[in-house]
Design an enzyme around this catalytic site. Structure first.
Site, PDB file in Angstrom:
ATOM      1  N   TYR A  92       0.824  -1.213   0.000  1.00  0.00           N
ATOM      2  CA  TYR A  92       0.000   0.000   0.000  1.00  0.00           C
ATOM      3  C   TYR A  92       0.861   1.267   0.000  1.00  0.00           C
ATOM      4  O   TYR A  92       0.507   2.265  -0.624  1.00  0.00           O
ATOM      5  CB  TYR A  92      -0.994  -0.010   1.174  1.00  0.00           C
ATOM      6  CG  TYR A  92      -2.231  -0.801   0.818  1.00  0.00           C
ATOM      7  CD1 TYR A  92      -3.256  -0.207   0.083  1.00  0.00           C
ATOM      8  CD2 TYR A  92      -2.344  -2.135   1.132  1.00  0.00           C
ATOM      9  CE1 TYR A  92      -4.380  -0.931  -0.294  1.00  0.00           C
ATOM     10  CE2 TYR A  92      -3.457  -2.873   0.754  1.00  0.00           C
ATOM     11  CZ  TYR A  92      -4.466  -2.263   0.040  1.00  0.00           C
ATOM     12  OH  TYR A  92      -5.569  -2.989  -0.348  1.00  0.00           O
ATOM     13  N   HIS A 144     -15.120   2.423  -1.255  1.00  0.00           N
ATOM     14  CA  HIS A 144     -14.030   1.511  -0.895  1.00  0.00           C
ATOM     15  C   HIS A 144     -12.912   2.194  -0.115  1.00  0.00           C
ATOM     16  O   HIS A 144     -11.799   1.680  -0.065  1.00  0.00           O
ATOM     17  CB  HIS A 144     -13.474   0.853  -2.164  1.00  0.00           C
ATOM     18  CG  HIS A 144     -14.477  -0.031  -2.856  1.00  0.00           C
ATOM     19  ND1 HIS A 144     -14.315  -0.495  -4.140  1.00  0.00           N
ATOM     20  CD2 HIS A 144     -15.664  -0.536  -2.433  1.00  0.00           C
ATOM     21  CE1 HIS A 144     -15.370  -1.234  -4.481  1.00  0.00           C
ATOM     22  NE2 HIS A 144     -16.195  -1.267  -3.462  1.00  0.00           N
ATOM     23  N   ASN A 238     -17.612   3.868 -21.283  1.00  0.00           N
ATOM     24  CA  ASN A 238     -16.581   2.836 -21.129  1.00  0.00           C
ATOM     25  C   ASN A 238     -16.138   2.426 -22.537  1.00  0.00           C
ATOM     26  O   ASN A 238     -16.995   2.245 -23.409  1.00  0.00           O
ATOM     27  CB  ASN A 238     -17.195   1.620 -20.395  1.00  0.00           C
ATOM     28  CG  ASN A 238     -16.148   0.658 -19.856  1.00  0.00           C
ATOM     29  OD1 ASN A 238     -15.203   0.302 -20.545  1.00  0.00           O
ATOM     30  ND2 ASN A 238     -16.331   0.225 -18.621  1.00  0.00           N
ATOM     31  N   ALA A 256     -13.104   7.906 -20.793  1.00  0.00           N
ATOM     32  CA  ALA A 256     -13.786   8.905 -19.967  1.00  0.00           C
ATOM     33  C   ALA A 256     -13.191  10.300 -20.160  1.00  0.00           C
ATOM     34  O   ALA A 256     -13.918  11.290 -20.181  1.00  0.00           O
ATOM     35  CB  ALA A 256     -13.681   8.504 -18.494  1.00  0.00           C
TER      36      ALA A 256
HETATM   37  P1  NAD Z   1     -12.133  -2.743 -13.095  1.00  0.00           P
HETATM   38  O1  NAD Z   1     -10.628  -2.770 -13.171  1.00  0.00           O
HETATM   39  O2  NAD Z   1     -12.822  -4.008 -12.817  1.00  0.00           O
HETATM   40  O3  NAD Z   1     -12.725  -2.179 -14.481  1.00  0.00           O
HETATM   41  C1  NAD Z   1     -12.212  -1.044 -15.100  1.00  0.00           C
HETATM   42  C2  NAD Z   1     -13.159  -0.671 -16.227  1.00  0.00           C
HETATM   43  O4  NAD Z   1     -12.706   0.564 -16.774  1.00  0.00           O
HETATM   44  C3  NAD Z   1     -13.212  -1.667 -17.381  1.00  0.00           C
HETATM   45  O5  NAD Z   1     -14.556  -1.935 -17.710  1.00  0.00           O
HETATM   46  C4  NAD Z   1     -12.517  -0.935 -18.534  1.00  0.00           C
HETATM   47  O6  NAD Z   1     -13.068  -1.256 -19.793  1.00  0.00           O
HETATM   48  C5  NAD Z   1     -12.797   0.505 -18.181  1.00  0.00           C
HETATM   49  N1  NAD Z   1     -11.852   1.480 -18.707  1.00  0.00           N
HETATM   50  C6  NAD Z   1     -10.538   1.311 -19.001  1.00  0.00           C
HETATM   51  N2  NAD Z   1     -10.001   2.474 -19.438  1.00  0.00           N
HETATM   52  C7  NAD Z   1     -11.010   3.391 -19.421  1.00  0.00           C
HETATM   53  C8  NAD Z   1     -11.077   4.771 -19.760  1.00  0.00           C
HETATM   54  N3  NAD Z   1     -10.004   5.444 -20.193  1.00  0.00           N
HETATM   55  N4  NAD Z   1     -12.274   5.410 -19.628  1.00  0.00           N
HETATM   56  C9  NAD Z   1     -13.377   4.739 -19.179  1.00  0.00           C
HETATM   57  N5  NAD Z   1     -13.355   3.429 -18.854  1.00  0.00           N
HETATM   58  C10 NAD Z   1     -12.183   2.766 -18.960  1.00  0.00           C
HETATM   59  O7  NAD Z   1     -12.465  -1.612 -12.035  1.00  0.00           O
HETATM   60  P2  NAD Z   1     -13.728  -1.377 -11.114  1.00  0.00           P
HETATM   61  O8  NAD Z   1     -14.977  -1.654 -11.869  1.00  0.00           O
HETATM   62  O9  NAD Z   1     -13.514  -0.077 -10.480  1.00  0.00           O
HETATM   63  O10 NAD Z   1     -13.673  -2.495  -9.966  1.00  0.00           O
HETATM   64  C11 NAD Z   1     -12.521  -3.040  -9.436  1.00  0.00           C
HETATM   65  C12 NAD Z   1     -12.092  -2.599  -8.022  1.00  0.00           C
HETATM   66  O11 NAD Z   1     -10.766  -2.116  -8.131  1.00  0.00           O
HETATM   67  C13 NAD Z   1     -12.826  -1.501  -7.375  1.00  0.00           C
HETATM   68  O12 NAD Z   1     -13.248  -1.997  -6.166  1.00  0.00           O
HETATM   69  C14 NAD Z   1     -11.811  -0.386  -7.081  1.00  0.00           C
HETATM   70  O13 NAD Z   1     -11.895   0.020  -5.720  1.00  0.00           O
HETATM   71  C15 NAD Z   1     -10.491  -1.046  -7.236  1.00  0.00           C
HETATM   72  N6  NAD Z   1      -9.418  -0.215  -7.855  1.00  0.00           N
HETATM   73  C16 NAD Z   1      -9.344   1.142  -7.713  1.00  0.00           C
HETATM   74  C17 NAD Z   1      -8.323   1.878  -8.354  1.00  0.00           C
HETATM   75  C18 NAD Z   1      -8.226   3.375  -8.163  1.00  0.00           C
HETATM   76  O14 NAD Z   1      -8.628   3.900  -7.129  1.00  0.00           O
HETATM   77  N7  NAD Z   1      -7.697   4.099  -9.161  1.00  0.00           N
HETATM   78  C19 NAD Z   1      -7.400   1.216  -9.158  1.00  0.00           C
HETATM   79  C20 NAD Z   1      -7.499  -0.171  -9.267  1.00  0.00           C
HETATM   80  C21 NAD Z   1      -8.511  -0.866  -8.628  1.00  0.00           C
END
Ligand code: NAD
Length: 268
Positions: A92, A144, A238, A256
């Site tokens: 972390y 989260h 997405n 996005a």
């Molecule tokens: P996920 O990784 O499961 O899905 C990511 C989604 O984003 C995919 O559907 C993908 O197609 C889409 N994507 C990729 N690039 C994109 C863009 N430029 N614009 C729009 N969409 C795009 O992530 P999730 O659904 O958030 O769930 C997974 C878990 O991972 C969550 O619980 C989250 O807390 C955690 N997480 C958070 C972070 C962060 O805070 N940045 C990073 C990694 C994981």
């Protein structure tokens, strides 16, 4: 009865239209723009994808460099912390440093701008990176937690400062328990207040934007269905198809950071 008075035509703005470097604001369906303009309450549910353009890997892609051999599902759990607290703490700490160097992108900024335009707005995020706040969003509902915060593993109190010994996990100055990131691990419950606020927003919003989430992690993934049942129009943003795509009223295929600023600009 539709809350916005807009027909629920499942029309799609296709990937083709967002393949261009600068998509025309006129590429959006008129009904979608009308729904956004007349909405009294817009909710946005965001996931890791919205931070992809800020250089933060989604969970699936996060296994790079030093940490390539570690599986998040084996590190982001209470049992992993009990087994090897130092390993989890260091993982972390490494991610926290990475997040600190990232900057909000045009997608985060566009949602903050949208919030200023509507009477009521709720930003519900699954992300732990804090980039929405840094882009100007007022009080995102963090389902989260937030990786930039640290809390006492026993009392749950958020701790602002700590001393990190080289070979051990820092301790709470008050009770001596180990400190841990203020995030929700696999196997843990979501914060009750955040979940209730998200649930309320889903029930009351006129439009829900679902941005950059694979719509597979529950309970967040249930929010769009709840919003739709309550009469909201669902807009997915997405680049890739998700289990939600077929049920969304509008699917905007694209990144996005490109789609959101264009969509918000189209509301002028
Ligand atoms: P996920 O990784 O499961 O899905 C990511 C989604 O984003 C995919 O559907 C993908 O197609 C889409 N994507 C990729 N690039 C994109 C863009 N430029 N614009 C729009 N969409 C795009 O992530 P999730 O659904 O958030 O769930 C997974 C878990 O991972 C969550 O619980 C989250 O807390 C955690 N997480 C958070 C972070 C962060 O805070 N940045 C990073 C990694 C994981």
């Amino acid at each position: 009865m539709r809350k916005t008075g807009i027909r629920r035509d499942a029309r799609r703005v296709t990937a083709r239209e967002f393949g261009m470097a600068t998509p025309s604001p006129f590429a959006f369906d008129g009904n979608l723009i009308a729904a956004l303009r007349s909405a009294r309450f817009i909710a946005a549910l965001t996931g890791a994808g919205i931070s992809a353009e800020s250089g933060l890997a989604t969970f699936r892609d996060a296994q790079t460099g030093l940490w390539a051999r570690f599986d998040p599902r084996e590190l982001a759990t209470p049992s992993a912390f009990a087994r090897n607290p130092k390993l989890v703490w260091d993982w972390y700490a490494w991610r926290r440093e990475h997040v600190a160097t990232a900057r909000p992108n045009a997608g985060h900024v566009a949602l903050a701008e949208l919030e200023r335009r509507v009477p009521e707005f709720a930003l519900i995020t699954q992300n732990v990176d804090g980039l929405h706040q840094r882009a100007g969003s007022r009080s995102p509902i963090e389902l989260h937690g937030n990786i930039t915060r640290v809390k006492c593993s026993r009392e749950g109190t958020v701790v602002e400062r700590w001393t990190a010994p080289r070979d051990a996990v820092p301790r709470c100055a008050h009770c001596g328990a180990m400190l841990r990131p203020d995030v929700v691990w696999f196997e843990e419950m979501l914060p009750e207040q955040a979940l209730a606020a998200a649930d309320d927003a889903a029930r009351r919003c006129n439009v829900m934007l679902v941005v950059g989430t694979s719509a597979e992690v529950y309970p967040a993934a249930a929010l769009p269905a709840l919003a739709r049942r309550s009469g909201a129009i669902i807009v997915e943003i997405n680049p890739n198809a998700t289990p939600l795509s077929a049920a969304a009223d509008y699917v905007l295929r694209g990144a996005a950071g490109v789609v959101l600023p264009t969509l918000v600009a189209a509301l002028d």
